[in-house]
Motif scaffolding. Structure first.
Motif, short mmCIF file in Angstrom:
data_model
loop_
_atom_site.label_atom_id
_atom_site.label_comp_id
_atom_site.label_asym_id
_atom_site.label_seq_id
_atom_site.Cartn_x
_atom_site.Cartn_y
_atom_site.Cartn_z
N GLY A 1 -1.24 5.00 1.79
CA GLY A 1 -2.70 4.93 1.85
C GLY A 1 -3.19 3.57 2.28
O GLY A 1 -2.81 2.54 1.72
N GLY A 2 -4.07 3.57 3.31
CA GLY A 2 -4.65 2.32 3.81
C GLY A 2 -6.03 2.05 3.26
O GLY A 2 -6.85 1.42 3.93
N SER A 3 -6.29 2.50 2.04
CA SER A 3 -7.55 2.22 1.37
C SER A 3 -7.63 0.74 1.00
O SER A 3 -6.68 -0.01 1.19
CB SER A 3 -7.64 3.06 0.09
OG SER A 3 -6.57 2.71 -0.79
N LEU A 4 -8.77 0.34 0.45
CA LEU A 4 -8.88 -1.04 -0.03
C LEU A 4 -7.81 -1.32 -1.07
O LEU A 4 -7.15 -2.37 -1.03
CB LEU A 4 -10.28 -1.28 -0.62
CG LEU A 4 -10.53 -2.69 -1.17
CD1 LEU A 4 -10.56 -3.71 -0.03
CD2 LEU A 4 -11.84 -2.74 -1.96
N ALA A 5 -7.60 -0.38 -2.00
CA ALA A 5 -6.56 -0.57 -3.01
C ALA A 5 -5.19 -0.67 -2.37
O ALA A 5 -4.36 -1.50 -2.77
CB ALA A 5 -6.59 0.59 -4.01
N GLY A 6 -4.93 0.15 -1.34
CA GLY A 6 -3.64 0.11 -0.68
C GLY A 6 -3.41 -1.18 0.08
O GLY A 6 -2.32 -1.76 0.03
N LEU A 7 -4.42 -1.65 0.79
CA LEU A 7 -4.28 -2.89 1.56
C LEU A 7 -4.08 -4.09 0.64
O LEU A 7 -3.26 -4.97 0.92
CB LEU A 7 -5.50 -3.09 2.44
CG LEU A 7 -5.64 -2.10 3.60
CD1 LEU A 7 -6.98 -2.30 4.31
CD2 LEU A 7 -4.48 -2.23 4.59
N LEU A 8 -4.83 -4.13 -0.45
CA LEU A 8 -4.66 -5.24 -1.39
C LEU A 8 -3.29 -5.19 -2.06
O LEU A 8 -2.65 -6.23 -2.28
CB LEU A 8 -5.77 -5.22 -2.44
CG LEU A 8 -7.18 -5.53 -1.92
CD1 LEU A 8 -8.22 -5.33 -3.01
CD2 LEU A 8 -7.26 -6.96 -1.37
N ALA A 9 -2.82 -3.98 -2.37
CA ALA A 9 -1.47 -3.85 -2.93
C ALA A 9 -0.43 -4.31 -1.92
O ALA A 9 0.54 -5.00 -2.27
CB ALA A 9 -1.21 -2.40 -3.34
N ALA A 10 -0.64 -3.98 -0.66
CA ALA A 10 0.30 -4.41 0.39
C ALA A 10 0.35 -5.93 0.47
O ALA A 10 1.43 -6.52 0.59
CB ALA A 10 -0.11 -3.81 1.73
N ARG A 11 -0.82 -6.56 0.41
CA ARG A 11 -0.84 -8.03 0.47
C ARG A 11 -0.15 -8.64 -0.74
O ARG A 11 0.56 -9.65 -0.63
CB ARG A 11 -2.28 -8.53 0.57
CG ARG A 11 -2.39 -10.06 0.62
CD ARG A 11 -1.65 -10.63 1.81
NE ARG A 11 -1.53 -12.08 1.76
CZ ARG A 11 -0.56 -12.74 1.16
NH1 ARG A 11 0.40 -12.07 0.51
NH2 ARG A 11 -0.52 -14.05 1.18
N ALA A 12 -0.34 -8.04 -1.89
CA ALA A 12 0.31 -8.55 -3.10
C ALA A 12 1.82 -8.44 -2.99
O ALA A 12 2.56 -9.36 -3.38
CB ALA A 12 -0.19 -7.78 -4.32
N LEU A 13 2.30 -7.34 -2.44
CA LEU A 13 3.74 -7.12 -2.34
C LEU A 13 4.38 -7.93 -1.23
O LEU A 13 5.58 -8.19 -1.25
CB LEU A 13 4.01 -5.63 -2.12
CG LEU A 13 3.62 -4.71 -3.28
CD1 LEU A 13 3.77 -3.25 -2.87
CD2 LEU A 13 4.46 -5.01 -4.52
N ALA A 14 3.57 -8.34 -0.23
CA ALA A 14 4.12 -9.09 0.91
C ALA A 14 4.70 -10.43 0.50
O ALA A 14 5.46 -11.03 1.25
CB ALA A 14 3.04 -9.28 1.97
N ASP A 15 4.34 -10.92 -0.68
CA ASP A 15 4.94 -12.16 -1.18
C ASP A 15 6.39 -11.94 -1.60
O ASP A 15 7.14 -12.90 -1.77
CB ASP A 15 4.15 -12.68 -2.38
CG ASP A 15 2.80 -13.27 -1.99
OD1 ASP A 15 2.59 -13.48 -0.78
OD2 ASP A 15 1.97 -13.50 -2.88
N HIS A 16 6.78 -10.67 -1.77
CA HIS A 16 8.11 -10.37 -2.30
C HIS A 16 8.92 -9.41 -1.43
O HIS A 16 10.11 -9.23 -1.67
CB HIS A 16 7.98 -9.75 -3.70
CG HIS A 16 7.19 -10.57 -4.66
ND1 HIS A 16 7.71 -11.64 -5.34
CD2 HIS A 16 5.89 -10.47 -5.06
CE1 HIS A 16 6.78 -12.17 -6.11
NE2 HIS A 16 5.67 -11.48 -5.96
#
Length: 492
Positions: free
Chosen positions: A17-32
């Motif tokens: 899902g590319g929702s706001l929640a999905g995009l923010l989760a993606a950014r959070a996970l991109a650190d790891h």
């Protein structure tokens, strides 16, 4: 000396899902990890409304607690939003709000909200998230289910056009929103159904965009006329929010039996006649409509909480976030802030514990905390509307609602109580703030100052919007005609 390039992470994650929640989760996970966002539609390139988001055309508030979480994840987002015309609104200083217990005075600033169209906010966040080198997007791709078993999820099954395939990942995040099929996916893995609770007062939302009067296009207080869930009859509410490009976005809502109409004339009659005060109708009477009335029916507005974090068995490598985890009556404005704080919780939990066994359960509990706080604020009020839930209010619901009502009453005349309440509604602090002994005593004591009889807009603010002070005061002929002139035909 050449700067070191960060090593490519060994881990991979899929965000459904590319929702706001999905995009923010993606950014959070991109650190790891390397992150793939799988989206069934095509994401807009600019500030356009995204398909599958029926609430996007209604008023959205990004509370300071959510704005701070986004800023931690994506530094510079607040400045980028402001550069595109987003309004920074000090709260409660520039919020004119009629609570179920009376008007709130415009106390000095303690927190803030960011106001713009949902399309603009999504656009700014999306552009910054997708610029990250570890994040890629698969569009026009549907997630069909999970791969794995009851012990661990190892990936997802997808379909792009006619092609189906399995994609593996070290972590799968479901951010597919209200239409999430996570309960079905988990059942297919042999796991029991989680506990759920739904509260549906049958809310219908109607919104329209206006060009604000010329003198107030650079900013205006938020105007919020709230419903009273414990009053007889349906609950009606309205909000006027300044957004980018000198516009006002106005959202009206009504619970079962008091729904607003999608007709432009009916929209105005509702604003003047059905709300607990006609101030929003008086203000937009002098504004120029720029859009048709956008309406969202009740099937998309129910509050639903799925208690995944309480599951006795939970698979490794799977997490549910955003509206897939918990949805709220949008009138409370908590959804975006919950998404932001949940994403921050994802990043912080992985940083703290690493990729160890039990991480998925830790992550699910972490993202549930902000969701639970918002649920208590929203569902704790809506449960009192007729037909909202099969079992009606529990004893806990009644106790919490009674205390919240007392807090609202005290806030109409006690600045310290008002700031304590705002600390929680802004999502900067948890509800425990409201249980501090000094707050409890102040709530029991009640307001220190006399309650206001009319909306706390100055004569200058009213005049700039084309409204005369005497029109909004108690006893004015306009007030009386608005409050007494409603007939059922007005909203048909």
């Amino acid at each position: 000396m050449t700067a070191k390039v960060p090593a490519e992470p060994a881990r991979s994650a899929i965000v459904c899902g590319g929702s706001l929640a999905g995009l923010l989760a993606a950014r959070a996970l991109a650190d790891h990890a390397r992150v793939t966002v799988i989206e069934s539609d095509v994401l807009p390139e600019g500030p356009e409304h995204r398909r599958g988001l029926p609430q996007a055309r209604h008023v959205h508030m990004l509370w300071s607690g959510g704005a701070q979480a986004i800023e931690e994840l994506i530094p510079g987002t607040t400045d980028a939003l402001k550069a595109h015309g987003t309004h920074y609104v000090p709260i409660p200083q520039d919020m004119v709000a009629l609570s179920p217990r009376g008007w709130f005075p415009r106390w000095r600033e303690s927190h803030y909200v960011l106001l713009c169209s949902r399309a603009l906010l999504d656009s700014v966040v999306r552009r910054q998230v997708l610029a990250h080198p570890r994040i890629t997007v698969l569009e026009r791709t549907q997630v069909l289910g999970l791969v794995g078993d009851a012990r661990a999820v190892t990936g997802v099954r997808t379909r792009t056009g006619e092609v189906e395939e399995e994609r593996s990942a070290d972590l799968v995040v479901d951010a597919t929103g209200r239409g999430s099929r996570a309960t079905v996916w988990l059942k297919d893995l042999g796991l029991p159904a989680p506990l759920q609770r739904t509260i549906d007062p049958g809310v219908v939302y109607a919104s329209r965009v206006f060009q604000a009067p010329e003198k107030v296009r650079n900013g205006y207080p938020v105007v919020n006329v709230q419903a009273d869930p414990r009053a007889d009859g349906p609950g009606t509410a309205g909000a006027l929010a300044p957004i980018e490009n000198g516009r006002w976005l106005v959202t009206l809502s009504g619970t079962r039996g008091g729904e607003p109409t999608g007709d432009p004339d009916g929209f105005m009659r509702f604003a003047l006649n059905r709300l607990r005060h006609p101030i929003i109708g008086q203000l937009i009477a002098n504004a120029t409509p720029l859009s048709d009335v956008a309406i969202t029916r009740s099937r998309s507005t129910a509050s639903r909480r799925i208690y995944y974090e309480r599951a006795r068995r939970w698979p490794e490598r799977f997490v549910v976030v955003g509206d897939a985890l918990s949805t709220y009556n949008p009138v409370y404005g908590q959804g975006m802030s919950v998404a932001a704080q949940s994403a921050r919780a994802l990043r912080n939990t992985i940083t703290r514990h690493g990729w160890k066994p039990g991480l998925a359960r830790r992550l699910q509990k972490a993202v549930a905390r902000p969701a639970a706080a918002a649920w208590d604020m929203a569902a704790g009020q809506d449960i009192f509307y007729s037909g909202a839930a099969e079992q009606g209010p529990t004893f806990r619901d009644r106790v919490v609602a009674a205390y919240v009502s007392r807090l609202m009453y005290a806030s109409t005349g006690d600045e310290k109580v008002a700031h304590a309440v705002t600390r929680v509604t802004s999502m900067e602090h948890g509800a425990y703030t409201l249980l501090a002994p000094r707050v409890v005593l102040a709530a029991l004591r009640g307001p220190r100052l006399p309650q206001l009889g009319s909306p706390p807009l100055t004569e200058e603010e009213l005049a700039a919007a084309g409204v005369h002070k005497h029109e909004v005061e108690p006893g004015s002929p306009l007030r009386q005609s608005c409050s007494l002139g409603f007939e059922a035909k007005d909203i048909r």
